[in-house]
Structure formats: C-alpha cells, structure tokens
Scaffold this motif. Structure first.
Motif, PDB file in Angstrom:
ATOM      1  N   SER A   3      78.562  29.475  91.970  1.00 35.29           N
ATOM      2  CA  SER A   3      80.596  29.868  92.027  1.00 35.29           C
ATOM      3  C   SER A   3      80.898  30.943  92.863  1.00 35.29           C
ATOM      4  N   ILE A   4      81.673  31.041  93.750  1.00 31.66           N
ATOM      5  CA  ILE A   4      82.315  31.266  94.667  1.00 31.66           C
ATOM      6  C   ILE A   4      83.724  32.010  94.078  1.00 31.66           C
ATOM      7  N   ALA A   5      84.667  32.852  93.857  1.00 33.89           N
ATOM      8  CA  ALA A   5      85.801  33.111  93.470  1.00 33.89           C
ATOM      9  C   ALA A   5      86.553  31.947  92.422  1.00 33.89           C
ATOM     10  N   GLY A   6      85.633  31.678  91.703  1.00 38.72           N
ATOM     11  CA  GLY A   6      85.920  30.465  90.753  1.00 38.72           C
ATOM     12  C   GLY A   6      85.366  28.883  91.431  1.00 38.72           C
ATOM     13  N   ASP A   7      85.537  28.691  92.342  1.00 39.82           N
ATOM     14  CA  ASP A   7      84.971  26.930  92.244  1.00 39.82           C
ATOM     15  C   ASP A   7      83.678  27.330  92.715  1.00 39.82           C
ATOM     16  N   ARG A   8      83.185  25.865  92.750  1.00 41.33           N
ATOM     17  CA  ARG A   8      81.225  25.949  92.041  1.00 41.33           C
ATOM     18  C   ARG A   8      81.355  25.211  93.358  1.00 41.33           C
ATOM     19  N   VAL A   9      79.772  25.578  93.727  1.00 42.68           N
ATOM     20  CA  VAL A   9      79.452  25.195  94.695  1.00 42.68           C
ATOM     21  C   VAL A   9      78.395  24.575  94.892  1.00 42.68           C
ATOM     22  N   PHE A  10      78.066  23.442  95.649  1.00 45.97           N
ATOM     23  CA  PHE A  10      76.714  21.670  95.127  1.00 45.97           C
ATOM     24  C   PHE A  10      75.566  22.479  95.821  1.00 45.97           C
ATOM     25  N   VAL A  11      74.310  23.064  94.384  1.00 47.15           N
ATOM     26  CA  VAL A  11      72.970  23.319  95.042  1.00 47.15           C
ATOM     27  C   VAL A  11      72.197  21.849  94.936  1.00 47.15           C
ATOM     28  N   PRO A  12      71.105  22.275  95.773  1.00 45.89           N
ATOM     29  CA  PRO A  12      70.995  20.724  96.179  1.00 45.89           C
ATOM     30  C   PRO A  12      69.263  21.415  95.209  1.00 45.89           C
ATOM     31  N   MET A  13      69.023  19.612  94.161  1.00 44.51           N
ATOM     32  CA  MET A  13      67.965  20.108  93.474  1.00 44.51           C
ATOM     33  C   MET A  13      66.502  20.329  93.809  1.00 44.51           C
ATOM     34  N   SER A  14      66.889  20.067  95.307  1.00 38.02           N
ATOM     35  CA  SER A  14      65.201  20.576  95.939  1.00 38.02           C
ATOM     36  C   SER A  14      65.271  21.623  96.232  1.00 38.02           C
TER      37      SER A  14
END
Length: 160
Positions: free
Chosen positions: A79-90
């Motif tokens: 998360s950046i500044a509380g906003d979740r970032v999508f992290v690809p499983m790959s």
C-alpha cells in the motif's frame, strides 16, 4: 547480462531510504516513505509447501529435482499512502526459500529487493513499483548473475 525475452523496459531507482528484514518469521512487514513523503507498507508472507507438491517444488526459483523447495512467497501486499496496490501473483509465487527483503524508495516509486535459497540455487529478485502499480519484476540467479528473467507489467487500464 543476458535477459530473457520478456524484457521491454528498465527502471532506474536510486536509494533514498531502506528498511530490511529476514524471513525467520513467516510474515515480514517493511515500512518506509517515498521521496515525496508517502507512506509505504509492504507485507510479505512466506509459507511452507506441502510434501505432496513435488512437481511445483522443483520448478521454482531456488528449487531443483535434487533439492525441492520447502517454502515459497505466498502473498505480497503493498500500500502507498493507505491505497492498496495490485500485486500480480506472477511477480512472487515462484520464489522459494526466501531469506531477506529490503525496501528502497526513490522518486514517487520504490522497489522491494528480496533474496532466497542457498548456494547454486540462490536467487535475487526486485519488484519495481511506481505510482500505483507494479511495473516490473526481475529475478537473477545468485550463482550466475547474468542469468535473469524479467517481466514488465502494464499500468492499470484506468491509467492508459
């Protein structure tokens, strides 16, 4: 350096601040700040593999037929500044026997550097994050650092 054909983009980061940890526990948390002051939170979960997962255990970075992996990175939350970032499983699921992780910030982005396994099976991985998405993942052999695999991820559709 030989980079596998998945490469299309190279990001450059210069370290501003760093935090590191090791995987003695199954989960580690890295915290830091981007150069423009945004909070960065990264949680990395390392999990044991079941003994009946023989095929998968030999196909991961850090595993082989003679020395199958015993654990792998199960999940990464960013998360950046509380906003979740999508992290690809790959970007993490084929990394076994993780040992260390380090967070390095630069500009509006940062990278998560990890290493794992031992001796000839060791690996070093970097996941590059800029603004609101994972941009790339690069994994290199610890024994043969010119042998690398790189994946570039496009920005979310809303950013195109």
């Amino acid at each position: 350096m030989k980079i596998m054909p998945y490469a299309a983009l190279l990001l450059c980061f210069s370290p501003c601040c760093a935090e590191s940890a090791d995987f003695r526990d199954s989960t580690i948390i890295l915290n830091g700040h981007t150069a423009n002051g945004k909070d960065i939170n990264v949680t990395i979960e390392n999990a044991k593999l079941r003994d009946d997962c023989d095929v998968g255990r030999t196909k991961m970075w850090g595993g082989s037929v003679d020395f199958p992996a015993d654990s792998h990175i199960r999940n990464i939350n960013i998360s950046i500044a509380g906003d979740r970032v999508f992290v690809p499983m790959s970007s993490y699921n084929d990394l076994s026997a993780a040992r260390t992780a380090k967070l390095i910030s630069s500009g509006g982005g940062f990278k998560v550097q990890m290493s794992g396994a031992d001796a000839g099976l060791s690996w070093n991985a970097t996941i590059g994050v800029a603004l609101d998405h994972v941009q790339e993942r690069k994994v290199c052999s610890g024994e043969f650092p010119d042998y690398c695999e790189k994946t570039v991820y496009p920005p979310p559709i809303s950013d195109r």
